[in-house]
Scaffold this motif. Structure first.
Motif, mmCIF file in Angstrom:
data_model
loop_
_atom_site.group_PDB
_atom_site.id
_atom_site.type_symbol
_atom_site.label_atom_id
_atom_site.label_comp_id
_atom_site.label_asym_id
_atom_site.label_seq_id
_atom_site.Cartn_x
_atom_site.Cartn_y
_atom_site.Cartn_z
ATOM 1 N N GLY A 87 5.066 26.954 17.793
ATOM 2 C CA GLY A 87 5.364 25.523 17.731
ATOM 3 C C GLY A 87 4.606 24.815 16.634
ATOM 4 N N ALA A 88 3.635 25.480 16.072
ATOM 5 C CA ALA A 88 2.870 24.875 14.979
ATOM 6 C C ALA A 88 2.088 25.977 14.266
ATOM 7 C CB ALA A 88 1.903 23.828 15.529
ATOM 8 N N TYR A 89 1.780 25.757 13.017
ATOM 9 C CA TYR A 89 0.898 26.695 12.314
ATOM 10 C C TYR A 89 0.152 25.953 11.229
ATOM 11 C CZ TYR A 89 4.625 27.037 8.727
ATOM 12 O OH TYR A 89 5.560 26.771 7.764
ATOM 13 N N ASP A 90 -0.911 26.570 10.729
ATOM 14 C CA ASP A 90 -1.580 25.918 9.610
ATOM 15 C C ASP A 90 -1.729 26.877 8.443
ATOM 16 O OD1 ASP A 90 -3.390 27.321 11.083
ATOM 17 O OD2 ASP A 90 -5.022 25.878 10.905
ATOM 18 N N VAL A 91 -1.708 26.325 7.250
ATOM 19 C CA VAL A 91 -1.768 27.143 6.045
ATOM 20 C C VAL A 91 -2.928 26.668 5.169
ATOM 21 C CG1 VAL A 91 0.728 27.470 6.027
ATOM 22 C CG2 VAL A 91 -0.272 25.629 4.678
ATOM 23 N N GLU A 92 -3.278 27.557 4.246
ATOM 24 C CA GLU A 92 -4.298 27.184 3.282
ATOM 25 C C GLU A 92 -3.684 27.331 1.907
ATOM 26 O OE1 GLU A 92 -8.187 28.704 4.433
ATOM 27 O OE2 GLU A 92 -8.689 28.726 2.287
ATOM 28 N N THR A 93 -3.728 26.284 1.109
ATOM 29 C CA THR A 93 -3.158 26.369 -0.226
ATOM 30 C C THR A 93 -4.113 27.166 -1.118
ATOM 31 O OG1 THR A 93 -4.224 24.312 -0.873
ATOM 32 C CG2 THR A 93 -1.998 24.146 0.003
ATOM 33 N N SER A 94 -3.616 27.553 -2.318
ATOM 34 C CA SER A 94 -4.412 28.437 -3.167
ATOM 35 C C SER A 94 -5.757 27.809 -3.539
ATOM 36 C CB SER A 94 -3.617 28.819 -4.416
ATOM 37 O OG SER A 94 -2.919 27.684 -4.892
ATOM 38 N N ASP A 95 -5.835 26.477 -3.557
ATOM 39 C CA ASP A 95 -7.125 25.873 -3.874
ATOM 40 C C ASP A 95 -7.929 25.499 -2.619
ATOM 41 O OD1 ASP A 95 -5.443 23.901 -3.127
ATOM 42 O OD2 ASP A 95 -5.791 22.582 -4.848
ATOM 43 N N GLY A 96 -7.556 26.118 -1.495
ATOM 44 C CA GLY A 96 -8.414 26.015 -0.317
ATOM 45 C C GLY A 96 -8.188 24.818 0.583
#
Ligand code: GDP
Length: 472
Positions: free
Chosen positions: A110-119
């Motif tokens: 139902g939800a997730y979190d990501v980290e972009t390449s610059d953190g």
């Protein structure tokens, strides 16, 4: 609606009192404590607030700026069907989530979190579409910081696109337009921008204030830039939360898992949630037995803007319910019990069968889509005329069905039919037989009498309009 139900008056009465006080409210609008007190006073009720009401405000609680820290934005993706919402969510999850977690199997929780390449971190609500967004908002949840509106570049701004835009605007959530499917040979992003411009939504590269990004959810072109724009928007919003307090947030989804018991996905919005904490969500409470992130990895703590799956609640709360950590199990239990009691009282007051006054209440619960009507009249001509006009009142949101019409007295069989199909009965210049009247009382079937067609049409129209979800 809740307030009307607690005072056992019709929603329309509450709305008209509000109007008298200069407040223009809709049926599922949240009222603040002061408004509730004033309105209740008009109905000669005195209001006593319990913890239940207090805590709703806790997520947006004003805090000493020194204790606040930056938090990640929480994003919802909305748009017309087939324009690529699911593909975009999947692409982002595939390409970003497994960051340093080789072999991790992503789960839909139902939800997730990501980290972009610059953190930088971004949390996504993983139920595309504005239904979930609206359902949560109807429950008072303010969970989305930024809305991505996906529009297929080989199509047009469609009805659901417009709806999504309206929902975001009404909620005061900033939008970013993701113009999708630009890998397609017939993609025409400029046409989309023009259509948006015609709706007074001028995108940035056309000199307006709305960010937009051309993307392909299939090849991934432009997705990094889109995420950067989300972060830019988040920066403007200065999203902050105090991580050093008892956690509070919103339930995203919940279910019963055969092996693990009740499993709830929650979005922590402030504070930090820990295994062993006592939490309360809706009417359910329990001690957090275990927590998992969206790749199924066990975690011990979850800070602001982190979605986690939680085991240990004694039941399944509803999406949009606020959850909160309490210091003692006793406190949580007491509040859960008082909520349960309020709900029991409300459902007792809910009528068995539909009535014109009941329509609004049912709609707010989210289940009412059809109004069944039985018409009896003294002459064929007026029955026909009434039936034709009522059918024309049907809208996308609510359909009017004439399940039976006829000439003559309202009979027991009319009432039984109404009972079986949850209908109301309209009598035009006719009355029920004594037996039919008794049965109608017993079965709680509403019979309305009219001698002017126009009056009947107007009353039904008002009821339907009262029950229509607000249109923007
Ligand atoms: P949703 O209904 O908005 O969730 O749309 P989906 O994500 O299910 O996408 C609808 C269809 O469009 C699917 O067949 C996708 O494969 C396709 N699709 C989505 N994004 C793109 C894209 O960027 N390029 C191309 N060529 N097809 C896409």
């Amino acid at each position: 609606n809740d307030l009307a139900s607690l005072m056992d008056v019709s929603v329309n009465e509450v709305i008209s009192v509000c109007m008298g006080l200069g407040m223009f409210v809709s049926i599922n609008q949240r009222l603040d404590a002061e408004a509730i007190t004033i309105i209740a006073d008009e109905f000669n009720y005195e209001v006593e607030f319990t913890k239940t009401d207090e805590e709703e405000s806790e997520i947006k609680e004003e805090e000493n700026p020194e204790v606040l820290e930056d938090r990640a934005p929480i994003v919802t993706i909305m748009g017309h069907v087939d324009h690529g919402k699911t593909s975009l969510l999947d692409y982002i999850r595939r390409s970003k989530v497994t960051h340093g977690e080789a072999g991790g199997i992503t789960q839909h929780i139902g939800a997730y979190d990501v980290e972009t390449s610059d953190g930088h971190k971004i949390a996504f609500l993983d139920t595309p579409g504005h239904e979930a967004f609206t359902a949560m908002r109807a429950r008072g949840a303010k969970i989305t910081d930024v809305a991505i509106i996906v529009i297929a570049a080989d199509d047009n701004v469609m009805p659901q696109t417009k709806e999504a835009i309206n929902h975001a605007q009404v909620a005061g959530v900033p939008m970013i337009f993701a113009i999708n499917k630009i890998d397609k040979p017939n993609a025409n992003p400029d046409k989309i921008k023009e259509e948006l411009a015609n709706m007074n939504l001028l995108v940035e590269d056309w000199g307006g204030k709305y960010q937009s990004q051309e993307i392909s959810a299939k090849t991934g072109v432009g997705v990094d830039e889109l995420l950067e724009k989300v972060l830019l928007e988040a920066e403007i919003l200065e999203l902050k939360a105090n991580p050093n307090k008892n956690a509070v947030g919103t339930v995203v989804e919940a279910s019963l898992d055969r092996g693990r018991g009740y499993v709830s996905t929650i979005m922590v919005q402030a504070g930090t949630l820990r295994v062993g904490d006592v939490i309360l969500a809706g009417q359910h409470y329990g001690r957090v037995k275990a927590m998992f992130d969206h790749i199924g990895k066990k975690v011990e703590v979850a800070g602001p803007s982190t979605p986690v799956q939680v085991l240990g609640l004694g039941g399944a709360p509803q999406a949009g319910d606020v959850f909160k950590v309490y210091d003692t199990e006793r406190e949580a239990r007491e509040i859960a019990n008082s909520r349960e009691q309020i709900q029991r009282e409300q459902s007792l007051r809910t009528k068995k069968h539909i009535t014109l006054d009941e329509i609004g209440r049912r709609l707010a619960i989210g289940s009412f889509k059809e109004l069944n009507i039985i018409i009896k009249g003294d002459v064929d001509g007026s029955v026909e005329a009434l039936s034709d006009s009522l059918l024309k009142l049907s809208k996308d949101e609510v359909k009017v069905n004439i399940i039976h019409q006829g000439v003559g007295q309202i009979s027991e069989s009319d009432v039984l039919l109404a009972s079986a199909s949850d209908a109301i009965i309209l009598g035009f210049q006719v009355r029920p037989s004594a037996n039919a009247k008794r049965l109608a009382e017993q079965e709680e079937i509403e019979i309305r009498h009219y001698s002017i067609i126009y009056d009947a049409i107007n009353q039904i129209k008002d009821a339907i309009e009262g029950m229509l979800e607000p249109e923007f």
